[in-house]
Design an enzyme around this catalytic site. Structure first.
Site, PDB file in Angstrom:
ATOM      1  N   CYS A 196       0.831  -1.220   0.000  1.00 15.91           N
ATOM      2  CA  CYS A 196       0.000   0.000   0.000  1.00 15.91           C
ATOM      3  C   CYS A 196       0.858   1.259   0.000  1.00 15.91           C
ATOM      4  O   CYS A 196       0.531   2.253  -0.666  1.00 15.91           O
ATOM      5  CB  CYS A 196      -0.906   0.022   1.225  1.00 15.91           C
ATOM      6  SG  CYS A 196      -2.043  -1.361   1.333  1.00 15.91           S
ATOM      7  N   ASP A 198     -21.029  12.000 -14.488  1.00 14.28           N
ATOM      8  CA  ASP A 198     -22.449  11.711 -14.235  1.00 14.28           C
ATOM      9  C   ASP A 198     -22.655  10.840 -13.005  1.00 14.28           C
ATOM     10  O   ASP A 198     -23.752  10.389 -12.723  1.00 14.28           O
ATOM     11  CB  ASP A 198     -23.083  11.040 -15.454  1.00 14.28           C
ATOM     12  CG  ASP A 198     -22.356   9.743 -15.856  1.00 14.28           C
ATOM     13  OD1 ASP A 198     -21.376   9.354 -15.174  1.00 14.28           O
ATOM     14  OD2 ASP A 198     -22.761   9.131 -16.861  1.00 14.28           O
TER      15      ASP A 198
END
Length: 223
Positions: A46, A139
């Protein structure tokens, strides 16, 4: 929401983060967004991923893509971990990452978004969050999802390439072939007739001859 499909409206949520309380849809505004999850703070893979994401933040901004990360630990842990990530990058020019990290220490978002990796567990035996990538359009609909296991790091150069394809094909009636890079030829979508293609792509359309005789491999310079 484990059943989240391409084209679905991405769920809005509120959560604490390294930049304060965030509402996802409000944070994204009219921009594109990329949400990437991480199994745990202070973990090796990570750290390398968020370091790379930070280095590429200007490239995402150039594409009007807002970045946001999620990890299972607390905001306090995220802030401490951010210093390690900047040190990994050898970056002493700033004291904060160029994107927020959401705190999901109760795993509520990981469950809601179907992010848990059943095969990778923490020291307490709890499932870790998988390495999810969600690309969200202006959107607020899901345009792409990739799910990596916790043990496999992502390629952020590939994520930029995919976003370039998504943004191009959202505006033009083309598709991008295998290993496409910006500037390469693109493909004419099958539902365009030859006459429509000739009108839409004045740079010309070339067709590859195939044993079947079918004219479905049609190429044109990137518009």
């Amino acid at each position: 929401m484990p059943g989240l499909l391409l084209g679905d409206v991405f769920p809005d949520f509120e959560a604490d983060s390294t930049v304060g309380r965030i509402s996802l849809h409000a944070f994204l505004g009219n921009s594109w967004g990329i949400l990437f999850s991480h199994p745990r703070d202070y973990t090796p893979v990570c750290t390398t991923e968020l370091g790379r994401a930070a280095k590429l933040s200007a490239e995402f901004s150039k594409r009007d893509v807002k970045m946001i990360a999620l990890s299972l630990d607390s905001v306090e842990d995220h802030l401490g971990w951010s210093k390690d990530i900047l040190a990994y990058n050898n970056d002493s020019s700033c004291n904060a990452l160029p994107f927020p990290i959401i705190a999901d220490n109760k795993r509520e978002l990981a469950v809601k978004l179907g992010m848990l990796d059943p095969d990778e567990r923490d020291k307490d035996g709890m499932p870790l969050t998988a390495r999810c990538v969600f690309v969200i359009g202006p959107d607020k609909r899901l345009k792409l999802s990739i799910l990596y296991p916790a043990t496999t790091g992502r390629n952020f150069d590939e994520l930029l390439r995919v976003i370039d394809s998504l943004q191009l094909t959202a505006q033009k009636r083309v598709a991008t072939p295998v290993d496409w890079k910006p500037g390469d030829n693109v493909m004419v979508v099958p539902n365009l007739s030859d006459d429509e293609a000739a009108s839409l792509f004045p740079s010309g359309v070339t067709t590859k001859d195939l044993p079947s005789g079918k004219k479905y491999l049609r190429y044109t310079p990137q518009p």
